[in-house]
Design an enzyme around this catalytic site. Sequence first.
Site, PDB file in Angstrom:
ATOM      1  N   TYR A 196       7.360  -2.137   9.049  1.00 53.76           N
ATOM      2  CA  TYR A 196       8.536  -1.585   9.728  1.00 53.76           C
ATOM      3  C   TYR A 196       9.349  -0.692   8.780  1.00 53.76           C
ATOM      4  O   TYR A 196      10.216   0.059   9.235  1.00 53.76           O
ATOM      5  CB  TYR A 196       9.444  -2.693  10.250  1.00 53.76           C
ATOM      6  CG  TYR A 196       8.829  -3.607  11.288  1.00 53.76           C
ATOM      7  CD1 TYR A 196       7.562  -3.389  11.800  1.00 53.76           C
ATOM      8  CD2 TYR A 196       9.539  -4.715  11.759  1.00 53.76           C
ATOM      9  CE1 TYR A 196       7.004  -4.252  12.735  1.00 53.76           C
ATOM     10  CE2 TYR A 196       8.997  -5.570  12.702  1.00 53.76           C
ATOM     11  CZ  TYR A 196       7.725  -5.333  13.186  1.00 53.76           C
ATOM     12  OH  TYR A 196       7.189  -6.187  14.113  1.00 53.76           O
ATOM     13  N   HIS A 221       0.612 -10.770   9.261  1.00 54.83           N
ATOM     14  CA  HIS A 221       0.954  -9.937  10.410  1.00 54.83           C
ATOM     15  C   HIS A 221      -0.198  -9.753  11.397  1.00 54.83           C
ATOM     16  O   HIS A 221       0.015  -9.566  12.600  1.00 54.83           O
ATOM     17  CB  HIS A 221       1.414  -8.560   9.911  1.00 54.83           C
ATOM     18  CG  HIS A 221       2.259  -7.814  10.889  1.00 54.83           C
ATOM     19  ND1 HIS A 221       3.126  -6.815  10.521  1.00 54.83           N
ATOM     20  CD2 HIS A 221       2.385  -7.907  12.224  1.00 54.83           C
ATOM     21  CE1 HIS A 221       3.742  -6.334  11.585  1.00 54.83           C
ATOM     22  NE2 HIS A 221       3.296  -6.979  12.635  1.00 54.83           N
TER      23      HIS A 221
END
Length: 294
Positions: A47, A107
């Site tokens: 991100y 992730h």
Amino acid sequence: MTVKLNTGYECPLVGLGTYKIVGDEVLPVLDAALTAGYRLFDTAKVYNNEKEIGNAFELLLPKHHLKREDIFITTKLHPNTEENVKKLVNESLENLKPNYIDMYLIHYPKSFDYSDEDHTNKILRIATWNALCESKDEGKIRSVGVSSYEIRHLEELRELGKVRETPSNSMKNNFPPCCNQVEYHPHFCRVELKNYCSSNNIFFQAFSSLARHNEGLLSSTIITELAEKYDVPKTTILLSWATSQRVGVIPKSTNPSRLSQNLKTVQLEEKEVLKISELNLNQHYVRTTGWLVL
């Protein structure tokens, strides 16, 4: 509302996803979120906003009369070598400026560098899991989990734990992970995976709970009827379908009124949850296809 993780720590059931909230946008959004009552904040290496989030909390926690222990921070990384994972954990601590990360997730079950079929992914998954568990043992992380893992990937961790707990090996068995964060909404119910996580005391946390605002889902009869019954927006019914099952949600918004709205879930009746579940199409709307990864 909170859920007790299998590590003993409490995790808020509703949090703020920060995907695509970057740069100068971070501070005002987190300010509005803290004002609304958010205490769980979800980010990730990809991100590219850890540093901005850390800087924002340094300013905002005193403003809101909060301490570090009053908020819950999740971040994530993709599989890598043990050495690189440890460096990335330290980087997260430096960026986010806490003295620990509440929850660190793998992730995705594969690295950026390899295809879905490459067996190197398994090697890196295990290396990453071991490095995160070691960081947990060192007090840098409180809870270690995964994201977009299928049952076979979770079973891989179970088998790894059996190896770690042989009589000649005193290393702790860290199975099960504290959490599995997956795409989950009424068009993508993941029944078998959800049941597996429930039976193994793995917190089931949803991303893309609003199904990318799919019009077909939002306009369905049951969602419309329940929105009218509870006098809430249709998006609230989608989030409430999850939270009524004790499934976590991390909707993203930068709009202060919607931030506040997303926190106000309602407790649906069991028959209402089941009726919504009948909308299942086994249809995903996010390009996270962990089931294709060997």
